[in-house]
Design a protein around this motif. Structure first.
Motif, mmCIF file in Angstrom:
data_model
loop_
_atom_site.group_PDB
_atom_site.id
_atom_site.type_symbol
_atom_site.label_atom_id
_atom_site.label_comp_id
_atom_site.label_asym_id
_atom_site.label_seq_id
_atom_site.Cartn_x
_atom_site.Cartn_y
_atom_site.Cartn_z
ATOM 1 N N GLY A 102 26.637 40.063 48.483
ATOM 2 C CA GLY A 102 26.463 41.223 47.066
ATOM 3 C C GLY A 102 27.726 42.216 46.931
ATOM 4 O O GLY A 102 28.353 42.325 46.665
ATOM 5 N N LYS A 103 27.863 42.502 48.578
ATOM 6 C CA LYS A 103 29.347 43.566 48.775
ATOM 7 C C LYS A 103 31.170 42.251 49.045
ATOM 8 O O LYS A 103 31.684 42.603 47.636
ATOM 9 C CB LYS A 103 29.767 43.362 50.123
ATOM 10 N N LEU A 104 30.603 41.159 48.967
ATOM 11 C CA LEU A 104 31.897 40.537 48.428
ATOM 12 C C LEU A 104 31.872 40.494 46.587
ATOM 13 O O LEU A 104 32.839 40.315 46.276
ATOM 14 C CB LEU A 104 31.806 38.975 48.708
ATOM 15 N N ALA A 105 30.854 40.348 46.171
ATOM 16 C CA ALA A 105 31.037 39.540 44.552
ATOM 17 C C ALA A 105 31.104 41.507 44.202
ATOM 18 O O ALA A 105 31.687 41.515 42.923
ATOM 19 C CB ALA A 105 28.926 40.339 44.215
ATOM 20 N N VAL A 106 30.931 42.089 44.381
ATOM 21 C CA VAL A 106 31.751 43.998 44.128
ATOM 22 C C VAL A 106 33.490 43.612 44.416
ATOM 23 O O VAL A 106 33.957 43.864 43.282
ATOM 24 C CB VAL A 106 30.625 45.220 44.146
ATOM 25 N N HIS A 107 33.576 44.371 45.816
ATOM 26 C CA HIS A 107 35.297 43.945 46.001
ATOM 27 C C HIS A 107 35.671 42.734 45.000
ATOM 28 O O HIS A 107 36.998 42.899 44.948
ATOM 29 C CB HIS A 107 34.724 43.768 47.440
ATOM 30 N N GLY A 108 35.028 41.347 45.144
ATOM 31 C CA GLY A 108 36.212 40.060 44.268
ATOM 32 C C GLY A 108 35.887 40.732 42.954
ATOM 33 O O GLY A 108 37.210 40.776 42.785
ATOM 34 N N THR A 109 35.638 41.377 41.843
ATOM 35 C CA THR A 109 35.339 41.661 41.036
ATOM 36 C C THR A 109 36.551 43.331 40.502
ATOM 37 O O THR A 109 37.384 42.907 39.554
ATOM 38 C CB THR A 109 34.398 41.331 40.239
ATOM 39 N N VAL A 110 36.424 43.936 41.878
ATOM 40 C CA VAL A 110 36.735 45.111 41.368
ATOM 41 C C VAL A 110 38.209 44.475 41.692
ATOM 42 O O VAL A 110 39.304 45.078 40.704
ATOM 43 C CB VAL A 110 36.070 45.882 42.495
ATOM 44 N N ASN A 111 38.519 43.485 42.008
ATOM 45 C CA ASN A 111 40.115 43.164 43.351
ATOM 46 C C ASN A 111 40.497 43.205 42.058
ATOM 47 O O ASN A 111 41.943 42.918 42.104
ATOM 48 C CB ASN A 111 40.150 42.782 44.406
ATOM 49 N N ASP A 112 39.687 41.679 41.567
ATOM 50 C CA ASP A 112 40.751 41.508 39.888
ATOM 51 C C ASP A 112 41.555 41.896 38.666
ATOM 52 O O ASP A 112 42.200 41.753 38.400
ATOM 53 C CB ASP A 112 39.810 39.535 39.376
ATOM 54 N N LEU A 113 40.194 42.682 39.459
ATOM 55 C CA LEU A 113 41.272 44.116 38.485
ATOM 56 C C LEU A 113 42.394 44.417 38.406
ATOM 57 O O LEU A 113 43.003 44.982 37.849
ATOM 58 C CB LEU A 113 39.703 44.921 37.959
ATOM 59 N N ALA A 114 41.667 44.981 39.539
ATOM 60 C CA ALA A 114 42.643 46.211 40.284
ATOM 61 C C ALA A 114 44.524 44.890 40.070
ATOM 62 O O ALA A 114 45.035 45.723 40.089
ATOM 63 C CB ALA A 114 42.454 46.360 41.992
ATOM 64 N N MET A 115 44.058 44.011 40.299
ATOM 65 C CA MET A 115 45.399 42.451 40.496
ATOM 66 C C MET A 115 46.183 42.905 38.787
ATOM 67 O O MET A 115 46.646 41.931 38.801
ATOM 68 C CB MET A 115 45.100 41.030 40.739
ATOM 69 N N CYS A 116 45.246 42.898 38.128
ATOM 70 C CA CYS A 116 46.062 43.323 36.669
ATOM 71 C C CYS A 116 46.503 44.889 36.494
ATOM 72 O O CYS A 116 47.564 45.269 35.864
ATOM 73 C CB CYS A 116 44.566 42.949 35.978
ATOM 74 N N GLY A 117 46.814 45.749 37.482
ATOM 75 C CA GLY A 117 46.558 47.011 37.721
ATOM 76 C C GLY A 117 45.800 48.215 36.969
ATOM 77 O O GLY A 117 46.443 48.679 37.055
#
Lengths: 62, 356, 374
Positions: free
Chosen positions: B90-105
């Motif tokens: 669950g944690k991974l699923a939230v962090h993963g997409t949050v991080n993908d967005l963060a990598m777009c700035g």
């Protein structure tokens, strides 16, 4: 197949086999020590496919 | 095109573009983040949907709505086991997409979630995962705003699979894009590599070894915000998940048509992870990270960005690991520990233990 | 980490490299016997630190590569059975048989598991009493003790649902076979360090004498390989041909007697077919009759299947050091780790796969070798 150096931290008997807990870097693994009759905690050993096959002589350096 | 292939095309509408010499069914390595994953996307999926938002193959799509620049990304989670040292699916699923967005700035705002549950999964485990997702969402500053749940027969899934999609807003003046990597830029890694992959492997059935290694899963949006505050010349961000740092950097080198030169000795790695990689016969360059990022930064700003990263809890072990070059475009080279040099290629197939 | 970092030191490497450059006066061809050594050489770019007149050719010492196609097909026949849990080292999973690889069988529902040690299979066998657990026991002398231990323990503990499919190979007969070939170019050997940990190096002494070649038992870290190379070159320049030991921290002349006794009580020497090379007399191990209850070939009655290697594949020549991976027209084109055409591309330790993994196919295409040499 995998060959690595590991340090013995503990020697014990399990299911009639002489076993050791060995340390590789910061990770610990359980391996049979049956083939090294005189290996003791503190010794560094070479593991081949999860079985200790040789002691590593501590005084050798390149 | 041979007449046979033309015949197939007539029957099926389009001939299967994966060459006959390759796998005729999906194998696990197609999901490894390495070459087979890449091939599957490049040959089968992308040509069908070709458009200007998809083509850059960024961690997410970037587009404008009402004058705001929006980042949009999606990811699915099938990790086994679902609870592991340092986190859970669950944690991974939230962090993963949050991080993908963060990598777009982008500053992540909203998430959707889709659950696929296997019949027989203990309710208590599902509850723990939902709790964990709530904590992760709170920590990341995102709202979970829509979702869906499906249940499949026992044995048709492995306890729980999760998909999350997310939307974020990109602040003015921020332009993060893989094509912006420029010769002379420095490559910064925010911390020690290969932690997540090794944490998972340490609890996989049959591979057990004792270790203190816990997954590094974490939301990177705060770290990204911090470095964007000190530099407008952060050109590329990437979280090197599946396929490790080699896949991530090779993708950037290919997108920007630049070369890269890494310094093996400079790449941060812990003694624990090094030891575990020896035990498992894995090359840490290919092992998955979560909660780590690679930043490609203009040389003049590199020291400032590095300093800022090191002040952040998620970037204490950050280091400059190499630079962008104008030679050998599309290829990542590495100066090895003993002074030799070699090409670092993308993972070929699933990374399996070495032999001999 | 101790015993690793000091053998990966750039400073020491440069010192040995300088000494090698001072030593060499003419061209020499050396073979490193083990796949693990090949892997290190390509991974660390060691061959590129050597004088151009010193050529390293890659030997037959990758057990995955040399496992015959028949054996792979037998493994696949067994792995497909619904009553079987098939255990293997990871590298064997991608080795193509006549009809696909173990990964494909797994994708079709076969229960195939990667293990790190054959001894772990006993645990799997005890946990699954209604299944037959089979381990694919391949490897050189280094792997023989752990494989022998698993069979020995299975018999002793009465784990009757555990068996092994044995395809063991031995190094000395393969070295003799290389040296006897009219195509041979090898003038000196970096001997198989880990094999000698178990076996000692007495059996290499008659080979060095008979073929008048220096053999230096060598380790696997970059410094080991550079030192072994220097020792071999010194012998070649001086015209001597003895067996020397570069790897005394784990190798001695007699090896590990306890391990040898265990291996000899479980296995006996047999003729063995090598993929890409053909049959070599007395070049393998098979299970002794006393352990036939743990012999997967007997239990599952897998019949011989004879399949030819693709004709365009030169892996047999690569395994004997006659050709290099990039001498092959297929290398990096039709033949890649995703679509291996033969023995040396199938395992990570195979010479072709090592060249591929460390980017040398890309260098061919893009002229990157100059960059790497610079």
């Amino acid at each position: 197949m995998n060959l690595i150096y590991a340090k013995i931290v503990e020697v014990f008997i399990e299911e009639d086999m002489r076993m050791g807990r060995v340390q590789v870097g910061g990770a610990i693994k359980k391996v049979p020590l049956d083939l090294l009759t005189e290996a003791r905690p503190g010794d560094t050993v070479l593991l081949a496919d999860g079985v200790a096959i040789s002691k590593v002589r501590p005084d050798e350096s390149p | 095109m041979s007449s046979d292939a033309a015949g197939d095309a007539g029957l099926l509408g389009a001939a299967c573009p994966i060459p006959i010499t390759n796998y005729s069914e999906i194998v696990l390595a197609h999901g490894s983040g390495g070459k087979l994953s890449h091939q599957l996307m490049q040959k089968m999926v992308l040509p069908q949907f070709r458009n200007e938002l998809l083509d850059p193959l960024h961690d997410g799509a970037i587009f404008s709505l009402d004058g705001e620049r929006i980042a949009f990304s999606t990811d699915s989670y099938v990790v086994n086991p679902i609870f592991f040292p340092g986190g859970d699916i669950g944690k991974l699923a939230v962090h993963g997409t949050v991080n993908d967005l963060a990598m777009c700035g982008a500053r992540p705002l909203y998430l959707s979630v889709g659950f696929i549950l296997e019949e027989g999964t203990p309710m208590e485990e599902f509850w723990r995962i939902v709790q964990s997702m709530r904590e992760a969402a709170d920590l990341s500053g995102v709202k979970l705003v829509t979702g869906d749940t499906k249940v499949v027969d026992r044995g048709k899934a492995d306890k729980i699979f999760i998909n999350t999609s997310g939307i974020g807003v990109i602040p003015d003046g921020v332009d993060i894009n893989p094509t912006r990597a420029h010769p002379g830029d420095k490559i910064i890694m925010s911390g020690q590599m290969a932690v997540h992959g090794i944490a998972i492997m340490s609890v996989r059935e049959g591979l057990e070894f004792e270790t203190e290694i816990a997954s590094d899963t974490a939301p990177l949006s705060g770290l990204v915000e911090a470095i964007l505050n000190v530099s407008k010349d952060v050109h590329v961000l990437r979280d090197p998940t599946r396929g490790g740092i080699t896949s991530a950097l090779t993708e950037i080198a290919q997108a920007a048509k630049v070369g890269m030169l890494l310094n093996e000795a400079a790449i941060p790695i812990s003694e624990e992870v090094k030891g575990a990689c020896e035990i498992l016969g894995l090359d840490p360059l290919y092992v998955a990270n979560e909660g780590k990022l690679l930043a490609v930064v203009a040389a003049d700003d590199a020291a400032r960005v590095l300093d800022k990263m090191r002040q952040h809890p998620l970037g204490r072990a950050a280091a400059i690991i190499g630079e962008v070059t104008d030679g050998h475009p599309g290829f990542v080279m590495m100066k090895t520990r003993v002074g030799g040099t070699r090409v670092v290629d993308m993972l070929s197939g699933e990374q399996l233990p070495r032999i001999c | 980490m101790k015993y690793l970092d000091e053998y990966r030191s750039e400073e020491l490497a440069q010192k040995i490299v300088a000494e090698i450059h001072r030593t060499v006066t003419k061209p020499w061809v050396l073979m490193e016997v083990c796949g693990g050594q090949t892997h290190s050489i390509v991974k660390y770019g060691i061959d590129r630190l050597l004088p151009q007149s010193v050529e390293l050719v890659h030997g037959p010492g990758c057990p995955v590569c040399v496992t015959s196609l028949e054996m792979i097909d037998k493994a696949h026949a067994i792995a497909q059975r619904p009553d079987v849990i098939f255990c293997s080292f990871g590298d064997m999973l991608r080795v193509p048989g006549s009809h696909g690889d173990l990964l494909v069988l797994k994708s079709r529902g076969a229960d195939i598991r990667i293990v790190y040690s054959p001894v772990d299979c006993l645990k799997i066998a005890r946990a699954n009493p209604d299944k037959k657990v089979v381990f694919f026991a391949i490897g050189f002398e280094t792997t023989a003790p752990s494989n022998a231990m698993s069979v020995w323990q299975a018999k002793k503990q009465g784990v009757s649902n555990f068996s092994v499919l044995v395809s063991h190979v031995l190094v000395p007969p393969s070295i003799a076979s290389i040296l006897q070939s009219p195509l041979n170019r090898v003038q000196g050997f970096l001997g198989p360090g880990h094999v000698c940990v178990v076996m000692g190096y007495r059996e290499y002494e008659p080979l060095a004498e008979r073929f008048r070649v220096p053999i230096v038992i060598t380790g696997f870290e970059p410094i080991d390989i550079l030192q072994g190379t220097l020792m071999t070159l010194r012998q070649l320049e001086a015209g001597t041909h003895t067996v020397e030991n570069q790897y005394p921290r784990v190798v001695n002349r007699d090896g590990n007697k306890v391990a040898q006794d265990l291996v000899n009580s479980v296995f006996e020497v047999c003729d063995r077919k090598w993929r890409g090379v053909g049959s070599i007399p007395k070049s393998g191990y098979k299970l002794r009759y006393e352990f036939h209850e743990h012999d997967a070939e007997r239990i599952f009655d897998v019949r011989e299947i004879d399949t030819a290697e693709p004709a365009h594949c030169i892996s047999g020549l690569v395994l004997r050091g006659v050709k290099k991976p990039h001498d092959c027209a297929c290398f990096g084109k039709v033949c890649t780790p995703e679509t291996p055409q033969g023995a040396t591309m199938v395992s990570a330790e195979g010479a072709c796969a090592a060249y591929y993994a460390y980017g040398r196919h890309l260098e061919l295409q893009k002229g990157l070798a100059e960059v790497a040499h610079a």
